[in-house]
Scaffold this motif. Structure first.
Motif, PDB file in Angstrom:
ATOM      1  N   ASN A  52       0.824  -1.214   0.000  1.00 60.43           N
ATOM      2  CA  ASN A  52       0.000   0.000   0.000  1.00 60.43           C
ATOM      3  C   ASN A  52       0.859   1.264   0.000  1.00 60.43           C
ATOM      4  O   ASN A  52       0.509   2.252  -0.643  1.00 60.43           O
ATOM      5  CB  ASN A  52      -0.940   0.010   1.203  1.00 60.43           C
ATOM      6  CG  ASN A  52      -2.118  -0.917   1.023  1.00 60.43           C
ATOM      7  OD1 ASN A  52      -2.405  -1.369  -0.080  1.00 60.43           O
ATOM      8  ND2 ASN A  52      -2.802  -1.216   2.110  1.00 60.43           N
ATOM      9  N   VAL A  53       1.977   1.227   0.713  1.00 57.55           N
ATOM     10  CA  VAL A  53       2.873   2.387   0.727  1.00 57.55           C
ATOM     11  C   VAL A  53       3.433   2.632  -0.669  1.00 57.55           C
ATOM     12  O   VAL A  53       3.488   3.777  -1.136  1.00 57.55           O
ATOM     13  CB  VAL A  53       4.005   2.174   1.758  1.00 57.55           C
ATOM     14  CG1 VAL A  53       5.094   3.216   1.590  1.00 57.55           C
ATOM     15  CG2 VAL A  53       3.443   2.217   3.162  1.00 57.55           C
ATOM     16  N   TRP A  54       3.839   1.571  -1.349  1.00 57.48           N
ATOM     17  CA  TRP A  54       4.363   1.723  -2.711  1.00 57.48           C
ATOM     18  C   TRP A  54       3.279   2.214  -3.665  1.00 57.48           C
ATOM     19  O   TRP A  54       3.535   3.056  -4.530  1.00 57.48           O
ATOM     20  CB  TRP A  54       4.945   0.402  -3.213  1.00 57.48           C
ATOM     21  CG  TRP A  54       6.322   0.158  -2.699  1.00 57.48           C
ATOM     22  CD1 TRP A  54       6.686  -0.691  -1.704  1.00 57.48           C
ATOM     23  CD2 TRP A  54       7.515   0.802  -3.138  1.00 57.48           C
ATOM     24  NE1 TRP A  54       8.031  -0.622  -1.498  1.00 57.48           N
ATOM     25  CE2 TRP A  54       8.570   0.283  -2.369  1.00 57.48           C
ATOM     26  CE3 TRP A  54       7.792   1.756  -4.093  1.00 57.48           C
ATOM     27  CZ2 TRP A  54       9.882   0.692  -2.534  1.00 57.48           C
ATOM     28  CZ3 TRP A  54       9.107   2.164  -4.259  1.00 57.48           C
ATOM     29  CH2 TRP A  54      10.130   1.635  -3.491  1.00 57.48           C
ATOM     30  N   ILE A  55       2.073   1.698  -3.505  1.00 58.42           N
ATOM     31  CA  ILE A  55       0.974   2.142  -4.370  1.00 58.42           C
ATOM     32  C   ILE A  55       0.703   3.626  -4.152  1.00 58.42           C
ATOM     33  O   ILE A  55       0.499   4.383  -5.107  1.00 58.42           O
ATOM     34  CB  ILE A  55      -0.292   1.294  -4.118  1.00 58.42           C
ATOM     35  CG1 ILE A  55      -0.085  -0.125  -4.644  1.00 58.42           C
ATOM     36  CG2 ILE A  55      -1.505   1.930  -4.781  1.00 58.42           C
ATOM     37  CD1 ILE A  55      -1.215  -1.068  -4.305  1.00 58.42           C
ATOM     38  N   LYS A  56       0.711   4.059  -2.891  1.00 59.95           N
ATOM     39  CA  LYS A  56       0.488   5.478  -2.608  1.00 59.95           C
ATOM     40  C   LYS A  56       1.601   6.340  -3.193  1.00 59.95           C
ATOM     41  O   LYS A  56       1.342   7.405  -3.760  1.00 59.95           O
ATOM     42  CB  LYS A  56       0.390   5.700  -1.100  1.00 59.95           C
ATOM     43  CG  LYS A  56      -0.870   5.162  -0.488  1.00 59.95           C
ATOM     44  CD  LYS A  56      -0.858   5.322   1.022  1.00 59.95           C
ATOM     45  CE  LYS A  56      -2.052   4.638   1.659  1.00 59.95           C
ATOM     46  NZ  LYS A  56      -2.004   4.702   3.127  1.00 59.95           N
ATOM     47  N   ALA A  57       2.837   5.882  -3.070  1.00 59.11           N
ATOM     48  CA  ALA A  57       3.964   6.657  -3.591  1.00 59.11           C
ATOM     49  C   ALA A  57       3.884   6.788  -5.108  1.00 59.11           C
ATOM     50  O   ALA A  57       4.060   7.886  -5.660  1.00 59.11           O
ATOM     51  CB  ALA A  57       5.275   5.996  -3.186  1.00 59.11           C
ATOM     52  N   PHE A  58       3.605   5.694  -5.777  1.00 59.19           N
ATOM     53  CA  PHE A  58       3.514   5.755  -7.235  1.00 59.19           C
ATOM     54  C   PHE A  58       2.259   6.497  -7.691  1.00 59.19           C
ATOM     55  O   PHE A  58       2.242   7.086  -8.771  1.00 59.19           O
ATOM     56  CB  PHE A  58       3.573   4.355  -7.841  1.00 59.19           C
ATOM     57  CG  PHE A  58       4.965   3.790  -7.869  1.00 59.19           C
ATOM     58  CD1 PHE A  58       5.978   4.435  -8.547  1.00 59.19           C
ATOM     59  CD2 PHE A  58       5.259   2.624  -7.195  1.00 59.19           C
ATOM     60  CE1 PHE A  58       7.266   3.929  -8.567  1.00 59.19           C
ATOM     61  CE2 PHE A  58       6.539   2.104  -7.204  1.00 59.19           C
ATOM     62  CZ  PHE A  58       7.552   2.759  -7.894  1.00 59.19           C
ATOM     63  N   SER A  59       1.210   6.491  -6.876  1.00 53.23           N
ATOM     64  CA  SER A  59       0.011   7.255  -7.217  1.00 53.23           C
ATOM     65  C   SER A  59       0.299   8.752  -7.191  1.00 53.23           C
ATOM     66  O   SER A  59      -0.166   9.496  -8.054  1.00 53.23           O
ATOM     67  CB  SER A  59      -1.122   6.934  -6.246  1.00 53.23           C
ATOM     68  OG  SER A  59      -1.525   5.598  -6.379  1.00 53.23           O
ATOM     69  N   VAL A  60       1.066   9.193  -6.204  1.00 53.06           N
ATOM     70  CA  VAL A  60       1.444  10.608  -6.139  1.00 53.06           C
ATOM     71  C   VAL A  60       2.293  10.980  -7.345  1.00 53.06           C
ATOM     72  O   VAL A  60       2.080  12.016  -7.986  1.00 53.06           O
ATOM     73  CB  VAL A  60       2.190  10.903  -4.818  1.00 53.06           C
ATOM     74  CG1 VAL A  60       2.815  12.281  -4.839  1.00 53.06           C
ATOM     75  CG2 VAL A  60       1.249  10.758  -3.640  1.00 53.06           C
ATOM     76  N   LEU A  61       3.243  10.120  -7.673  1.00 56.32           N
ATOM     77  CA  LEU A  61       4.107  10.374  -8.828  1.00 56.32           C
ATOM     78  C   LEU A  61       3.295  10.405 -10.129  1.00 56.32           C
ATOM     79  O   LEU A  61       3.457  11.310 -10.956  1.00 56.32           O
ATOM     80  CB  LEU A  61       5.190   9.295  -8.906  1.00 56.32           C
ATOM     81  CG  LEU A  61       6.229   9.452  -9.997  1.00 56.32           C
ATOM     82  CD1 LEU A  61       7.069  10.688  -9.742  1.00 56.32           C
ATOM     83  CD2 LEU A  61       7.101   8.221 -10.060  1.00 56.32           C
TER      84      LEU A  61
END
Length: 112
Positions: free
Chosen positions: A30-39
């Protein structure tokens, strides 16, 4: 080459189909998904704004050139230009909505 590509896609499908039950792993995902979503939201909105600005500039330049050639068509060209600008801006607003969905209502984040 086609067989290799098919094998690669088949292996990728199996790898991505793996489910995890560990809450720690899911939280890390979920942390990776959130980070890539922001990007993705930032890049997508930036590209959409750039494309919209280029399109609006070209539209205004064409309208000014048309009015310079035939001043009698100025009001009709301005009306057409404003309709075109609204349609161009609508595409940027759609990109904004998609970016906001990716940031705040991401369907790929698994809630526990």
């Amino acid at each position: 080459m086609k067989k290799f590509l098919f094998l690669l896609l088949a292996c990728a499908a199996v790898a991505f189909a793996a489910e995890t039950n560990a809450p720690v792993e899911q939280e890390a995902i979920n942390v990776w998904i959130k980070a890539f979503s922001v990007l993705a939201a930032g890049l997508g909105l930036g590209v959409a704004a750039l494309g919209g600005a280029i399109g609006m500039g070209n539209t205004a330049a064409a309208t000014i050139a048309g009015t310079a050639r035939n001043p009698g068509l100025g009001p009709k060209l301005m009306t057409t230009m404003f309709i075109a600008l609204a349609m161009i801006e609508a595409q940027v607003i759609y990109a904004l909505v998609i970016a906001l969905i990716a940031l705040y209502a991401n369907p790929f984040i698994v809630l526990q």
